[in-house]
Design a protein around this motif. Structure first.
Motif, PDB file in Angstrom:
ATOM      1  N   GLY A 131       0.781  -1.179   0.046  1.00  0.00           N
ATOM      2  CA  GLY A 131       0.066   0.052   0.146  1.00  0.00           C
ATOM      3  C   GLY A 131       1.084   1.404   0.088  1.00  0.00           C
ATOM      4  O   GLY A 131       1.951   1.152   0.048  1.00  0.00           O
ATOM      5  N   THR A 132       0.242   2.393   0.300  1.00  0.00           N
ATOM      6  CA  THR A 132       0.743   3.571   0.382  1.00  0.00           C
ATOM      7  C   THR A 132       2.141   3.883   1.021  1.00  0.00           C
ATOM      8  O   THR A 132       2.992   4.384   0.784  1.00  0.00           O
ATOM      9  N   CYS A 133       1.797   3.653   2.448  1.00  0.00           N
ATOM     10  CA  CYS A 133       2.788   3.905   3.215  1.00  0.00           C
ATOM     11  C   CYS A 133       4.285   3.079   2.900  1.00  0.00           C
ATOM     12  O   CYS A 133       5.188   4.025   3.088  1.00  0.00           O
ATOM     13  N   GLY A 180       4.809   6.510   0.435  1.00  0.00           N
ATOM     14  CA  GLY A 180       4.305   7.350   1.577  1.00  0.00           C
ATOM     15  C   GLY A 180       5.272   7.417   2.819  1.00  0.00           C
ATOM     16  O   GLY A 180       6.450   7.757   2.360  1.00  0.00           O
ATOM     17  N   CYS A 181       4.907   6.879   4.182  1.00  0.00           N
ATOM     18  CA  CYS A 181       5.687   7.050   5.099  1.00  0.00           C
ATOM     19  C   CYS A 181       7.276   6.627   4.877  1.00  0.00           C
ATOM     20  O   CYS A 181       8.256   7.429   5.231  1.00  0.00           O
ATOM     21  N   ILE A 182       7.366   5.219   4.153  1.00  0.00           N
ATOM     22  CA  ILE A 182       8.716   4.852   4.333  1.00  0.00           C
ATOM     23  C   ILE A 182       9.672   5.455   3.413  1.00  0.00           C
ATOM     24  O   ILE A 182      10.791   6.218   4.023  1.00  0.00           O
ATOM     25  N   VAL A 225      -9.234   0.230   0.798  1.00  0.00           N
ATOM     26  CA  VAL A 225      -8.263   0.595  -0.656  1.00  0.00           C
ATOM     27  C   VAL A 225      -7.580   2.026  -0.632  1.00  0.00           C
ATOM     28  O   VAL A 225      -7.245   2.452  -1.565  1.00  0.00           O
ATOM     29  N   GLY A 226      -7.901   2.574   0.742  1.00  0.00           N
ATOM     30  CA  GLY A 226      -7.050   3.982   0.763  1.00  0.00           C
ATOM     31  C   GLY A 226      -7.360   4.936  -0.217  1.00  0.00           C
ATOM     32  O   GLY A 226      -8.683   5.087  -0.816  1.00  0.00           O
ATOM     33  N   GLY A 227      -6.414   5.869  -0.666  1.00  0.00           N
ATOM     34  CA  GLY A 227      -6.700   6.804  -1.597  1.00  0.00           C
ATOM     35  C   GLY A 227      -5.639   7.098  -2.665  1.00  0.00           C
ATOM     36  O   GLY A 227      -4.549   6.381  -2.443  1.00  0.00           O
ATOM     37  N   ALA A 287     -10.357   9.311  -1.970  1.00  0.00           N
ATOM     38  CA  ALA A 287     -10.678   7.849  -1.845  1.00  0.00           C
ATOM     39  C   ALA A 287     -10.604   7.304  -3.059  1.00  0.00           C
ATOM     40  O   ALA A 287     -11.501   7.443  -4.118  1.00  0.00           O
ATOM     41  N   ASP A 288     -10.174   5.920  -3.113  1.00  0.00           N
ATOM     42  CA  ASP A 288     -10.104   5.038  -4.125  1.00  0.00           C
ATOM     43  C   ASP A 288     -11.421   4.263  -4.523  1.00  0.00           C
ATOM     44  O   ASP A 288     -11.155   3.044  -4.623  1.00  0.00           O
ATOM     45  N   THR A 289     -12.519   5.127  -4.573  1.00  0.00           N
ATOM     46  CA  THR A 289     -13.802   3.860  -4.494  1.00  0.00           C
ATOM     47  C   THR A 289     -14.601   4.358  -5.866  1.00  0.00           C
ATOM     48  O   THR A 289     -15.585   3.656  -5.821  1.00  0.00           O
TER      49      THR A 289
HETATM   50  P1  FAD Z   1      -3.256   2.018   1.521  1.00  0.00           P
HETATM   51  O1  FAD Z   1      -2.196   1.984   2.104  1.00  0.00           O
HETATM   52  O2  FAD Z   1      -3.638   3.273   0.690  1.00  0.00           O
HETATM   53  O3  FAD Z   1      -3.381   0.931   0.735  1.00  0.00           O
HETATM   54  C1  FAD Z   1      -4.727   0.779  -0.143  1.00  0.00           C
HETATM   55  C2  FAD Z   1      -4.028  -0.651  -1.320  1.00  0.00           C
HETATM   56  O4  FAD Z   1      -5.567  -1.052  -1.844  1.00  0.00           O
HETATM   57  C3  FAD Z   1      -3.283   0.031  -2.294  1.00  0.00           C
HETATM   58  O5  FAD Z   1      -2.284  -0.986  -2.324  1.00  0.00           O
HETATM   59  C4  FAD Z   1      -4.094  -0.105  -3.393  1.00  0.00           C
HETATM   60  O6  FAD Z   1      -3.358  -0.230  -4.738  1.00  0.00           O
HETATM   61  C5  FAD Z   1      -5.157  -1.045  -3.129  1.00  0.00           C
HETATM   62  N1  FAD Z   1      -6.249  -0.933  -4.134  1.00  0.00           N
HETATM   63  C6  FAD Z   1      -7.194   0.099  -4.139  1.00  0.00           C
HETATM   64  N2  FAD Z   1      -8.189  -0.404  -5.255  1.00  0.00           N
HETATM   65  C7  FAD Z   1      -8.226  -1.819  -4.982  1.00  0.00           C
HETATM   66  C8  FAD Z   1      -9.082  -2.792  -5.587  1.00  0.00           C
HETATM   67  N3  FAD Z   1     -10.149  -2.400  -6.060  1.00  0.00           N
HETATM   68  N4  FAD Z   1      -8.704  -4.053  -5.480  1.00  0.00           N
HETATM   69  C9  FAD Z   1      -7.404  -4.346  -4.955  1.00  0.00           C
HETATM   70  N5  FAD Z   1      -6.652  -3.365  -4.475  1.00  0.00           N
HETATM   71  C10 FAD Z   1      -7.070  -2.287  -4.465  1.00  0.00           C
HETATM   72  N6  FAD Z   1       1.037   8.186   7.698  1.00  0.00           N
HETATM   73  C11 FAD Z   1       1.774   8.015   8.708  1.00  0.00           C
HETATM   74  O7  FAD Z   1       1.112   7.739   9.594  1.00  0.00           O
HETATM   75  N7  FAD Z   1       2.933   8.576   8.934  1.00  0.00           N
HETATM   76  C12 FAD Z   1       3.670   9.238   7.765  1.00  0.00           C
HETATM   77  O8  FAD Z   1       4.671   9.760   7.737  1.00  0.00           O
HETATM   78  C13 FAD Z   1       3.056   9.292   6.573  1.00  0.00           C
HETATM   79  N8  FAD Z   1       3.508   9.919   5.434  1.00  0.00           N
HETATM   80  C14 FAD Z   1       2.736   9.889   4.027  1.00  0.00           C
HETATM   81  C15 FAD Z   1       3.525  10.323   3.055  1.00  0.00           C
HETATM   82  C16 FAD Z   1       2.840  10.317   1.878  1.00  0.00           C
HETATM   83  C17 FAD Z   1       3.586  10.800   0.895  1.00  0.00           C
HETATM   84  C18 FAD Z   1       1.650   9.897   1.571  1.00  0.00           C
HETATM   85  C19 FAD Z   1       0.975   9.651   0.619  1.00  0.00           C
HETATM   86  C20 FAD Z   1       0.766   9.381   2.747  1.00  0.00           C
HETATM   87  C21 FAD Z   1       1.654   9.267   4.044  1.00  0.00           C
HETATM   88  N9  FAD Z   1       0.959   8.746   5.195  1.00  0.00           N
HETATM   89  C22 FAD Z   1       1.562   8.798   6.386  1.00  0.00           C
HETATM   90  C23 FAD Z   1      -0.378   8.204   5.194  1.00  0.00           C
HETATM   91  C24 FAD Z   1      -0.456   6.710   4.956  1.00  0.00           C
HETATM   92  O9  FAD Z   1       0.143   6.211   4.110  1.00  0.00           O
HETATM   93  C25 FAD Z   1      -2.040   6.114   4.731  1.00  0.00           C
HETATM   94  O10 FAD Z   1      -2.546   6.789   5.887  1.00  0.00           O
HETATM   95  C26 FAD Z   1      -1.943   4.592   5.066  1.00  0.00           C
HETATM   96  O11 FAD Z   1      -1.139   4.029   4.010  1.00  0.00           O
HETATM   97  C27 FAD Z   1      -3.559   4.219   4.723  1.00  0.00           C
HETATM   98  O12 FAD Z   1      -3.384   2.789   4.782  1.00  0.00           O
HETATM   99  P2  FAD Z   1      -4.670   2.242   4.025  1.00  0.00           P
HETATM  100  O13 FAD Z   1      -4.801   0.586   4.263  1.00  0.00           O
HETATM  101  O14 FAD Z   1      -5.827   2.836   4.404  1.00  0.00           O
HETATM  102  O15 FAD Z   1      -4.673   2.327   2.423  1.00  0.00           O
END
Ligand code: FAD
Ligand code: NDP
Length: 597
Positions: A152-154, A158-160, A270-272, A395-397
């Motif tokens: 995912g994003t993190c 994202g974070c890493i 699915v995050g954003g 949001a990726d909805t």
């Molecule tokens: P995500 O991690 O976004 O995962 C969603 C996954 O679902 C993705 O892999 C996507 O490809 C997949 N997906 C989407 N639609 C479908 C589908 N229809 N079928 C199958 N798979 C699908 N947070 C912190 O706490 N500390 C930080 O330092 C920090 N830094 C950040 C820096 C940046 C540049 C960004 C963009 C974000 C940062 N965040 C940070 C926020 C953090 O990354 C998010 O809050 C976190 O990743 C959200 O997790 P999630 O599980 O909701 O979604």
């Protein structure tokens, strides 16, 4: 509602008042009842405290004492709500029956859609409690064509990678600004005859080396995540999922091969994705989905936006020696404490980031081959090598088929509306960035996912607590906080109730450096004077902010008061000890700059 384990409502119907009296007298309740009230209290409610927490009707043998009526009960509640007791009091979550049963007949107990922070945590936890789980994760390439692996994003965008680039930039700044004052120089450098100081170390940065080391590390994490899912018996499917009905998703792999799988329950995680820049030529801008993968040095960069992502990216790029400008539409870090946000802006300006205030890009166009000319809303323009749009996330909805299953979304942000992470379709749940009202932070997504999985598959009654979540902005001077900003506290409690304790100080690690003479750290706590000087917000701007704040977050969960804070013995010499020794109030008008040790 507040004391679900301690209060039970028992309803009895009586033909008339005399039957009611008979019941009281005949039953063993009477003695308690008469002792307390003397006169015989005969209006509802009649409240007893039982010895046990057993279910069912009133049993005289189980009575600890008769409490009284309405007023006595409220008094008891107030007593019970004392802080020490409050620690263990949580509302018991009441969820809508989702129809799940052991013999549901679907392919899986749970299908998780999205293998990011929240989805992976929930999938592993559900499997640990015996659920048969599949996890679909599929990364749709960014408009620039960037794509990545599991996690995912993190982990990937994202974070890493952000924190690793930030660490690199901070390291470079320390080498430039501090190292020579500790007697560390380039080989062969000599102290200045007059001043006795060594010249600052000269460095150069190699984007490609940093990028490929960081990407290699992330690829290792992608692999570990796959292994961990396998170890926990979660069936990982690298497929894009779309709802067909409330128990069926269509899944499509990279080659376009489509199939269907069914489950009793679904978790949408699915995050954003980055919101695109909505102006002429906006598609020339990259986003945070691309910046960590750039094959060539980003060069002179414009960061559009003024919140976490824009400021963090601007910070690490400037720290790595790039010419960086931030285009700020309104203010820096909306929603954060204003005083702290302004300090971040001032620090960044002093450390080489340019700010164009109250502007938005109006037009982007290619010039000189690959360069981008940006025309701003104030009529000015400039040419950049890279334009990074960080104007929020959506949001990726859009193509998830949520309308087919009547899952309600918030029309403003397309996020899923939930109650206790349960959507309007009872067997479909949501956690993380896709859930309306959830702070967009990795640990929040993880914790909510784990807690939900325990409720669904391990009989847990625990609900996720979204209050007092610590966060850190990894700008060149870091900023961490937990609780309310000064402005929000005043709005919530009123100015008369709020006191602020604050201090400005030079962290020891910066104290030798002349190059840091304008760089101060700052901390403040916001206190509610009317509630035993309860701490409602802690803020810290300075080195290692995330490390400093985590422990204070624990105290905030336990309803920290100012006196508890200052009774705590500090660790010397650290920046965190400045927080436990705060004594200057803002209302006193005294200078917040401290004397130092
Ligand atoms: P995500 O991690 O976004 O995962 C969603 C996954 O679902 C993705 O892999 C996507 O490809 C997949 N997906 C989407 N639609 C479908 C589908 N229809 N079928 C199958 N798979 C699908 N947070 C912190 O706490 N500390 C930080 O330092 C920090 N830094 C950040 C820096 C940046 C540049 C960004 C963009 C974000 C940062 N965040 C940070 C926020 C953090 O990354 C998010 O809050 C976190 O990743 C959200 O997790 P999630 O599980 O909701 O979604
Ligand atoms: P935010 O939604 O927090 O901020 C968006 C920024 O873009 C604001 O400054 C906003 O300005 C500005 N903006 C919006 N639209 C436009 C426009 N059309 N033109 C110019 N500027 C515009 O988004 P981010 O992308 O920074 O972060 C998303 C989330 O990711 C954060 O809320 C955070 O939860 C998470 N995150 C966490 C991090 C961490 O924990 N360290 C790091 C990075 C992200 P205005 O104020 O005027 O609306």
């Amino acid at each position: 509602i507040l004391f679900p384990n301690r209060l039970r409502v028992v309803e009895h119907e009586f033909e008339d008042r005399s039957k009611f009296r008979e019941w009281l007298v005949d039953d063993g309740f009477r003695s308690n009842f008469m002792e307390t009230d003397g006169k015989g209290h005969a209006t509802s409610p009649l409240v007893w405290i039982s010895k046990t927490q057993s279910e069912g009707g009133p049993d005289p043998a189980d009575i600890e004492k008769y409490l009284g009526g309405h007023d006595a009960t409220l008094d008891w509640c107030r007593e019970f709500m004392q802080p020490a007791e409050m620690r263990n009091v949580k509302a018991e979550p009441v969820m809508v029956d989702d129809g799940h049963s052991a013999d549901h007949g679907y392919d899986y107990d749970l299908i998780v859609i999205g293998g990011g922070s929240g989805g992976m945590a929930a999938a592993k936890e559900a499997a640990l409690h015996g659920a048969k789980v599949a996890l679909c994760d599929f990364v749709k390439p960014s408009p620039q064509g960037t794509t990545w692996g599991l996690g995912g994003t993190c982990v990937n965008v994202g974070c890493i990678p952000k924190k690793l680039f930030h660490i690199g930039a901070t390291l470079r700044e320390s080498v430039h600004a501090d190292a020579n004052f500790f007697g560390i120089s380039s080989v062969g450098a000599k102290p200045d005859d007059m001043m006795g100081q060594l010249p600052a170390i000269e460095t150069e940065t190699h984007w490609d080396v940093a990028k490929s080391n960081i990407q290699n590390y992330i690829r290792g994490l992608n692999f570990k995540y796959r292994v961990r899912l396998r170890e926990k018996s979660v069936n990982y499917l690298n497929k894009l999922a779309t709802f067909k009905d409330a128990h069926t998703v269509e899944v499509k792999d990279k080659k376009g091969v489509v199939s269907e799988i069914t489950a009793s329950r679904f978790l949408v995680a699915v995050g954003g994705r980055p919101t695109p820049l909505d102006c002429e030529g906006g598609d020339l801008a990259i986003s945070s989905d691309d910046v960590f993968f750039l094959n060539k040095d980003p060069g002179k960069t414009l960061c559009v936006g003024a919140s976490y992502i824009s400021l963090e990216c601007a910070g690490f790029l400037a720290g790595l020696g790039k010419d960086v400008t931030c285009a700020v539409r309104s203010i820096l870090l909306r929603g954060f404490d204003r005083e702290c946000s302004e300090r971040i802006g001032n620090y960044m300006k002093a450390h080489g980031v340019n700010f164009k205030m109250q502007v938005t890009p109006k037009k982007l166009e290619k010039v000189d081959g690959d360069r981008i000319k940006v025309t701003f809303s104030d009529g000015t323009d400039d040419v950049y090598d890279t334009v990074l749009a960080a104007v929020g996330r959506t949001a990726d909805t859009a193509k998830l088929g949520l309308e087919a299953v009547n899952v309600e979304t918030n029309p403003k942000n397309r996020k899923i509306v939930t109650k206790l992470e349960q959507s309007s379709c009872p067997n479909i749940y949501a956690v993380g960035d896709v859930m309306d009202g959830c702070p967009e932070l990795t640990p929040v997504a993880i914790q909510a996912g784990v807690i939900l999985a325990r409720r669904l598959f391990a009989g847990s009654k625990e609900a996720m607590d979204y209050i007092n979540v610590c966060t850190t902005v990894f700008t060149p001077i870091e900023y961490s906080c937990v609780g309310l900003s000064e402005e929000d506290a005043i709005e919530k409690f009123g100015e008369d109730r709020i006191e602020v304790f604050h201090r400005e100080f030079v962290p020891l690690e910066w104290s030798l450096s002349q190059a840091r003479h304008d760089s101060n750290s700052f901390t403040k706590i916001v206190v509610d004077k009317q509630d035993e000087e309860r701490v409602v917000g802690i803020h810290y701007v300075g080195p290692n902010a995330g490390e400093v704040m985590q422990g204070f977050g624990v105290s905030m969960k336990n309803r920290l008061t100012y006196s508890q804070l200052v009774e705590t013995v500090g660790i010397h010499p650290t920046s965190a000890e400045e927080i436990v020794t705060l004594s200057i109030t803002k209302s006193s008008g005294e200078d917040a700059a401290a004397g130092g040790c």
